[in-house]
Design a protein around this motif. Structure first.
Motif, mmCIF file in Angstrom:
data_model
loop_
_atom_site.group_PDB
_atom_site.id
_atom_site.type_symbol
_atom_site.label_atom_id
_atom_site.label_comp_id
_atom_site.label_asym_id
_atom_site.label_seq_id
_atom_site.Cartn_x
_atom_site.Cartn_y
_atom_site.Cartn_z
ATOM 1 N N GLY A 94 -15.953 -11.865 4.077
ATOM 2 C CA GLY A 94 -16.054 -10.477 3.819
ATOM 3 C C GLY A 94 -15.787 -10.289 2.045
ATOM 4 O O GLY A 94 -15.377 -11.359 1.547
ATOM 5 N N GLN A 95 -15.799 -9.218 1.809
ATOM 6 C CA GLN A 95 -15.462 -8.898 0.185
ATOM 7 C C GLN A 95 -14.295 -8.148 0.327
ATOM 8 O O GLN A 95 -14.112 -7.134 0.835
ATOM 9 C CB GLN A 95 -16.736 -8.067 -0.105
ATOM 10 C CG GLN A 95 -16.729 -7.755 -1.627
ATOM 11 C CD GLN A 95 -17.737 -6.867 -2.062
ATOM 12 O OE1 GLN A 95 -18.408 -6.465 -1.398
ATOM 13 N NE2 GLN A 95 -17.633 -6.701 -3.400
ATOM 14 N N ARG A 96 -13.287 -8.395 -0.604
ATOM 15 C CA ARG A 96 -12.119 -7.666 -0.888
ATOM 16 C C ARG A 96 -12.486 -6.331 -1.507
ATOM 17 O O ARG A 96 -12.801 -6.237 -2.689
ATOM 18 C CB ARG A 96 -11.028 -8.345 -1.620
ATOM 19 C CG ARG A 96 -9.685 -7.820 -1.832
ATOM 20 C CD ARG A 96 -8.884 -8.640 -2.802
ATOM 21 N NE ARG A 96 -7.453 -7.848 -3.003
ATOM 22 C CZ ARG A 96 -6.438 -7.990 -2.796
ATOM 23 N NH1 ARG A 96 -6.046 -9.248 -2.078
ATOM 24 N NH2 ARG A 96 -5.318 -7.197 -2.870
ATOM 25 N N LEU A 97 -11.793 -5.230 -0.830
ATOM 26 C CA LEU A 97 -12.051 -3.861 -1.398
ATOM 27 C C LEU A 97 -11.081 -3.175 -2.021
ATOM 28 O O LEU A 97 -11.029 -2.255 -2.563
ATOM 29 C CB LEU A 97 -12.837 -3.175 -0.172
ATOM 30 C CG LEU A 97 -13.812 -3.519 0.405
ATOM 31 C CD1 LEU A 97 -14.334 -2.564 1.534
ATOM 32 C CD2 LEU A 97 -15.170 -3.448 -0.380
ATOM 33 N N ASP A 105 8.777 4.790 4.699
ATOM 34 C CA ASP A 105 8.639 5.759 5.553
ATOM 35 C C ASP A 105 7.673 5.474 6.880
ATOM 36 O O ASP A 105 7.334 6.076 7.583
ATOM 37 C CB ASP A 105 8.399 7.123 5.177
ATOM 38 C CG ASP A 105 7.128 7.420 4.552
ATOM 39 O OD1 ASP A 105 6.404 6.638 4.150
ATOM 40 O OD2 ASP A 105 6.675 8.509 4.112
ATOM 41 N N GLY A 106 6.951 4.115 6.701
ATOM 42 C CA GLY A 106 5.910 3.736 7.318
ATOM 43 C C GLY A 106 4.548 4.246 7.610
ATOM 44 O O GLY A 106 3.737 3.536 7.902
ATOM 45 N N LYS A 107 4.573 5.033 6.340
ATOM 46 C CA LYS A 107 2.789 5.306 6.011
ATOM 47 C C LYS A 107 1.984 4.287 5.302
ATOM 48 O O LYS A 107 2.852 3.290 4.708
ATOM 49 C CB LYS A 107 2.972 6.587 5.073
ATOM 50 C CG LYS A 107 3.269 7.934 5.839
ATOM 51 C CD LYS A 107 3.102 8.969 4.888
ATOM 52 C CE LYS A 107 3.807 10.100 5.363
ATOM 53 N NZ LYS A 107 3.973 11.526 4.518
ATOM 54 N N LEU A 108 0.991 4.173 5.529
ATOM 55 C CA LEU A 108 0.105 3.128 4.843
ATOM 56 C C LEU A 108 -0.909 3.893 3.667
ATOM 57 O O LEU A 108 -1.247 4.731 3.835
ATOM 58 C CB LEU A 108 -0.814 2.495 5.814
ATOM 59 C CG LEU A 108 -0.416 1.582 6.690
ATOM 60 C CD1 LEU A 108 -1.345 1.326 7.741
ATOM 61 C CD2 LEU A 108 0.365 0.264 6.096
ATOM 62 N N VAL A 109 -0.749 3.256 2.351
ATOM 63 C CA VAL A 109 -1.385 3.411 1.103
ATOM 64 C C VAL A 109 -2.468 2.552 0.991
ATOM 65 O O VAL A 109 -2.000 1.456 0.930
ATOM 66 C CB VAL A 109 -0.391 4.039 0.162
ATOM 67 C CG1 VAL A 109 -1.130 4.376 -1.043
ATOM 68 C CG2 VAL A 109 0.531 5.059 0.557
ATOM 69 N N TYR A 110 -3.812 3.210 0.800
ATOM 70 C CA TYR A 110 -4.735 2.262 0.400
ATOM 71 C C TYR A 110 -5.033 2.221 -1.017
ATOM 72 O O TYR A 110 -5.402 3.408 -1.530
ATOM 73 C CB TYR A 110 -6.127 2.441 1.418
ATOM 74 C CG TYR A 110 -7.104 1.923 0.891
ATOM 75 C CD1 TYR A 110 -7.823 0.418 0.991
ATOM 76 C CD2 TYR A 110 -8.350 2.472 0.030
ATOM 77 C CE1 TYR A 110 -8.687 -0.332 0.472
ATOM 78 C CE2 TYR A 110 -9.559 1.897 -0.323
ATOM 79 C CZ TYR A 110 -9.509 0.527 -0.230
ATOM 80 O OH TYR A 110 -10.787 -0.185 -0.518
ATOM 81 N N VAL A 111 -5.059 1.246 -1.844
ATOM 82 C CA VAL A 111 -5.484 1.601 -3.243
ATOM 83 C C VAL A 111 -6.817 0.676 -3.488
ATOM 84 O O VAL A 111 -6.757 -0.413 -3.249
ATOM 85 C CB VAL A 111 -4.304 0.864 -4.135
ATOM 86 C CG1 VAL A 111 -4.817 1.167 -5.508
ATOM 87 C CG2 VAL A 111 -3.042 1.675 -3.932
ATOM 88 N N ALA A 112 -7.885 1.414 -3.799
ATOM 89 C CA ALA A 112 -9.067 0.591 -4.080
ATOM 90 C C ALA A 112 -8.944 -0.170 -5.591
ATOM 91 O O ALA A 112 -8.282 0.287 -6.475
ATOM 92 C CB ALA A 112 -10.327 1.475 -4.112
ATOM 93 N N GLU A 113 -9.659 -1.124 -5.823
ATOM 94 C CA GLU A 113 -9.669 -2.016 -6.847
ATOM 95 C C GLU A 113 -10.581 -1.354 -8.028
ATOM 96 O O GLU A 113 -11.466 -0.893 -7.635
ATOM 97 C CB GLU A 113 -10.129 -3.539 -6.722
ATOM 98 C CG GLU A 113 -8.954 -4.205 -5.909
ATOM 99 C CD GLU A 113 -9.322 -5.598 -5.517
ATOM 100 O OE1 GLU A 113 -10.474 -6.046 -5.732
ATOM 101 O OE2 GLU A 113 -8.184 -6.208 -5.031
#
Length: 113
Positions: A94-97, A105-113
């Motif tokens: 696949g391709q890294r996004l 605190d358990g939350k997930l944060v998505y950071v785009a490249e």
């Protein structure tokens, strides 16, 4: 003669109410319908789900199962999408996004490249 007619009329009126013993059942049915509708409205408002009935709202509901799966329902206007997230590892190409970070605190944060 008039006295006899009055008696007859009063006797007929007294018996008129006794002819249909099930006439009160219709009123009970109407009252039960009103009660059911009011209970549905109360349950929707208690669960803060009145937005689900609004055609212009966007609502996201997440439910975690006992087996670790996470069911996510997203309602955007009239469109409803359901997705399931699991903790199973996948393999393939696949391709890294971007990158995802778990906060303290358990939350997930998505950071785009």
């Amino acid at each position: 003669m008039r006295f006899l007619d009055r008696r007859r009329r009063s006797a007929l009126q007294a018996h008129a109410g006794l002819e249909d013993p099930l006439s009160a059942v219709a009123n009970l049915f109407d009252a039960s319908i009103v009660f059911i509708v009011s209970m549905m409205i109360a349950l929707f408002s208690a669960a803060h789900m009145l937005d689900m009935l609004d055609p212009k709202s966007k609502v996201t509901i997440a439910k975690e199962g006992a087996d670790g799966t996470l069911d996510i329902l997203v309602k955007d206007g009239k469109e409803i999408k359901a997705s399931r997230v699991t903790d199973k590892k996948l393999s393939g190409t696949g391709q890294r996004l971007g990158s995802a970070y778990r906060m303290s605190d358990g939350k997930l944060v998505y950071v785009a490249e």
